[in-house]
Design a protein around this motif. Structure first.
Motif, PDB file in Angstrom:
ATOM      1  N   HIS A 128      16.683 -36.118  67.951  1.00 58.16           N
ATOM      2  CA  HIS A 128      16.392 -35.717  69.327  1.00 58.16           C
ATOM      3  C   HIS A 128      15.005 -36.204  69.692  1.00 58.16           C
ATOM      4  O   HIS A 128      14.043 -35.915  68.988  1.00 58.16           O
ATOM      5  CB  HIS A 128      16.446 -34.198  69.479  1.00 58.16           C
ATOM      6  N   ARG A 157      20.334 -23.998  71.302  1.00 58.34           N
ATOM      7  CA  ARG A 157      21.476 -24.834  71.700  1.00 58.34           C
ATOM      8  C   ARG A 157      22.387 -25.102  70.497  1.00 58.34           C
ATOM      9  O   ARG A 157      23.608 -24.948  70.574  1.00 58.34           O
ATOM     10  CB  ARG A 157      20.972 -26.150  72.299  1.00 58.34           C
ATOM     11  N   SER A 158      21.793 -25.484  69.372  1.00 65.68           N
ATOM     12  CA  SER A 158      22.685 -25.795  68.250  1.00 65.68           C
ATOM     13  C   SER A 158      23.279 -24.511  67.671  1.00 65.68           C
ATOM     14  O   SER A 158      24.409 -24.529  67.178  1.00 65.68           O
ATOM     15  CB  SER A 158      21.992 -26.648  67.182  1.00 65.68           C
ATOM     16  N   ILE A 184      16.193 -27.650  70.345  1.00 69.60           N
ATOM     17  CA  ILE A 184      17.626 -27.544  70.061  1.00 69.60           C
ATOM     18  C   ILE A 184      17.984 -26.279  69.304  1.00 69.60           C
ATOM     19  O   ILE A 184      19.122 -26.122  68.870  1.00 69.60           O
ATOM     20  CB  ILE A 184      18.126 -28.751  69.238  1.00 69.60           C
TER      21      ILE A 184
END
Lengths: 373, 290, 98
Positions: C32, A135-136, A132
């Protein structure tokens, strides 16, 4: 349930201190068709019955030079050695890691918890150890997105901020509906990031159609573009800037809707000149599924006939020519240079009352913008 | 009488082994938090073992945990975790004196009370790994009613003795001393691990020796050694036949209310009957020796 | 339990998992899960992780899971280890770990 004599023995070595291990690693890398990379701070080496069977190098938060002996493939040695180097990085305070590998080896490192970010086609792929990360980062950028037709961008190190930077920002802001300005965050330049960012903020505060951003790992950082910071090492290959530029084109530009990137012409520095040329290729050519970003080169502004550059400022700083510096940087920059980056001068300030101050200091105080309230 | 021929070492930091090893037929499983676990992994191995101990798959198996010595920063935390998780036996490494056992027992009892576990239900096992441990073996074996056995650990012992592992001569006195202490204290005796898993013949030779000496069992580091060990400890057919006759005679005498058991006109006393029961137990567990 | 630093626990060997815990980027719990068996067991893994975090009183954190087919007990152990490493807690509340 160990396997007796087949045990793997991991250790960490400093390649600058341990020439023997360094040579063994260079030999193993050569066996795998890889080159040893300088700047490696620590090597994880894995031995089985005394023989070097795997290695992985760490430079700050970058994993490089991962190799496993061809005789021992299929035993998941890559996973073990990468896990060791990840643990080592954690112990050293680096949790967000990047890894360079050949594109054909991406699947190996995908099994080690790394996710591909971008590939310089056929040459190198950069991966990060989080699903992530980018993406984040892009999600946070998206919150600052302006939906207007012409969105400009500038990435600057501003080491330190000069009238030249100011000129570039002004031209870009005039030409665009909105301008995103990024300050390189990697803290390996002469001027600290904190000071660089503060001076840029001060220098552009009157420009209203502009968002000032902190830089990140994903733009001109040690991880994406180490050659930028180690110009003197002369390791400027064909693809060194491709990773950085493709990250910009594939992730950052789409997140902010950036259509244009502005850059000053480069009369002095070969690395920056090459970067500008590379930029035109990687941001505009048909080398990415992402939309092209138009590169606009703005002629550098001059002071007394010479183009202004931050490297010139640093040269003048070394020679303590604050009179010349004052001509090409805003007062705030001069102030900070005097306060934080002129150690000789600083010492003279700390002289006890009555002691004679250095002559140069008196001169400086009378310079425009040189007051130190 | 619990059969304890094989005690399989499982590195406490290896999640894969902890979550699959119950498929093996070892008599006891020994989760290791000590030498098999690097300093970096001590905390997470402790938690893996804590949860593995509670797995239903291990519910009917004897679970031993080798904790770190109480003198380390890990020992008490290890103990806290495993006693609370319901371990059957705590194995104390590097036991030199009876006081080491007493100190351990004090801690165990405190934790049992704190977590509401029946006091005394956590058994102890002392590993003897030094010259002083060997010399104090009897006192160690008798140091607590919780002690179910003592084990010789060869690696540290031979270093303490300023020698190294060889053909077994170097362990001769220690094996005999530990074994005698265990038998005198009526607890089990466990032999050292055999390191080279590829040397089957060497392993079997060592197993044959310790079986003849009278050891209860042996610590193992590889599941491949379990079946070899169990077969070596299995009785021969004629031993089984004789043991059946002894046990049948004993049952008959019991039925008739006779105080004396006789077989073929000879009196059979209690130790012979106990021995015969052990033989049948081993045969029931892994058949007749092949 | 407060998460005050980045931590990592576990491995990427089969039957294990790697857990990364960091201070929350935004308020709340961000989780996640990536797994080789995500289609079959993704929901269960997430439930075990959330339950484990909740028992430890972790409400603000970024938690990343790379699962390689670990059993629930390994998931609990690795998550707990990562949280304890990332937290400022000094003692261990064994009741919260069971």
């Amino acid at each position: 349930m160990s396997e007796g004599g087949d045990e793997l023995d991991f250790s960490v070595v400093d390649p600058t201190l341990d020439a023997g291990e360094r040579a063994a690693v260079i030999a193993l890398l050569a066996e795998c068709g890889l080159d040893y990379e300088e700047n490696i701070e620590a090597l994880v080496v894995c031995r089985r019955e005394g023989r070097l069977v795997a290695c992985a190098g760490l430079e700050c938060n970058i994993v490089k030079c991962v190799a496993t002996c061809p005789d021992y493939r299929g035993e998941n040695l890559s996973l073990k050695v990468v896990s060791e180097v990840v643990a080592l990085a954690h112990e050293r305070g680096h949790t967000h890691l990047f890894l360079y590998t050949r594109p054909e080896n991406v699947s190996v490192f995908a099994g080690c918890g790394f996710y591909p970010l971008v590939e310089a086609p056929g040459y190198v792929t950069v991966m990060e150890n989080t699903p992530i990360g980018i993406r984040s980062y892009c999600n946070r950028l998206k919150a600052l997105r302006k939906d207007m037709p012409r969105i400009g961008s500038i990435v600057m190190n501003a080491n330190p901020f000069t009238y030249g930077h100011r000129y570039l920002v002004e031209r870009a802001a005039e030409a665009c509906d909105w301008l995103h300005l990024f300050v390189v965050a990697e803290d390996v330049s002469l001027i600290s990031y904190r000071d660089r960012y503060a001076l840029v903020a001060e220098g552009v505060k009157d420009i209203t159609n502009l968002t000032l951003h902190h830089g990140s790992q994903y733009m001109i950082s040690r991880a994406t573009f180490s050659a930028y910071f180690f110009k003197e090492k002369g390791i400027v290959g064909d693809c060194v800037s491709a990773i950085d530029l493709l990250l910009f084109r594939n992730y950052i530009a789409p997140a902010l809707g950036i259509t244009h990137r502005y850059v000053g012409t480069e009369p002095f520095c070969a690395t920056t000149l090459k970067y500008n040329e590379d930029m035109k290729y990687w941001l505009q050519a048909d080398v990415s599924p992402a939309a092209p970003v138009a590169v606009v080169e703005v002629e550098r502004t001059t002071a007394t006939g010479v183009p202004i550059s931050a490297s010139e400022v640093r040269r003048l700083l070394r020679n303590e020519r604050f009179d010349r510096i004052a001509e090409i940087v805003p007062p705030a920059t001069l102030d900070v240079l005097l306060k934080n980056y002129a150690p000789m001068r600083r010492r003279s300030v700390e002289l006890p009352p009555g002691a004679s101050e250095a002559e140069g200091w008196q001169t400086l105080a009378s310079l425009p913008g040189g007051s130190r309230q | 009488m619990t059969l304890r021929r094989s005690m399989l070492f499982l590195p406490g930091s290896n999640a894969a082994m902890l979550s699959t090893a119950f498929v093996f037929e070892a008599d006891s499983f020994m989760f290791d938090l000590e030498d098999a676990v690097s300093l970096r992994e001590k905390d997470t191995a402790r938690l893996l073992v804590y949860h593995a101990l509670k797995m239903p798959a291990y519910a009917k198996r004897e679970k031993v945990v080798r904790i770190n010595p109480l003198s380390t920063p890990f020992g008490r935390l290890d103990l806290e975790a495993v006693v609370r998780a319901g371990v059957d036996v705590v194995r104390l490494p590097k036991t030199d004196t009876a006081e080491d056992v007493a100190d351990l027992e004090t801690e165990v009892e405190r934790i049992e009370r704190a977590c509401g576990r029946e006091v005394g239900s956590t058994r102890l096992m002392a590993a003897i790994e030094s010259a002083s441990g060997v010399v104090n073996a009897l006192a160690i074996a008798k140091a607590s009613p919780r002690i179910m056995g003592i084990a010789l650990a060869g690696f540290d012992y031979v270093m303490d003795m300023q020698t190294q592992r060889g053909d077994g001569t170097e362990l001769f006195y220690a094996r005999c001393a530990v074994l005698h202490a265990a038998r005198a204290a009526r607890v089990d005796a466990f032999d050292v691990v055999f390191g080279d898993v590829n040397d089957e013949a060497g392993f079997l030779k060592e197993v044959d020796l310790i079986k003849r000496l009278g050891f209860t069992g042996k610590s193992l580091i590889n599941p491949r050694q379990i079946e070899l060990l169990h077969n070596a400890f299995a009785p021969a057919q004629e031993e089984v036949d004789y043991a059946r006759r002894v046990v049948a005679a004993a049952a008959q005498a019991e039925e008739k209310g006779l105080g004396v058991v006789s077989l073929n006109g000879k009196m059979v006393d209690a130790p012979v009957i106990a021995m015969a029961e052990r033989v049948l137990q081993r045969a029931a567990a892994s058949g007749v020796r092949q | 339990m407060n998460i005050v630093r980045d931590s990592i626990a576990g491995t990427l060997e089969s039957n294990d998992l790697l857990v990364k815990v960091s201070p929350a980027q935004d308020e709340g719990l961000e989780l996640h899960v990536n797994s080789e068996v995500i289609h079959q067991f993704g929901a269960q893994i997430e439930a075990v992780v959330r339950e484990t975090l909740s028992r430890l009183g972790v409400t603000n954190a970024l938690v990343l899971i790379e699962d390689k087919g670990a059993l629930d007990c390994s998931i609990r152990a690795r998550v707990q280890a990562a949280v304890l490493r990332a937290s400022d807690a000094t003692g261990i509340d064994w009741e919260a770990l069971s």
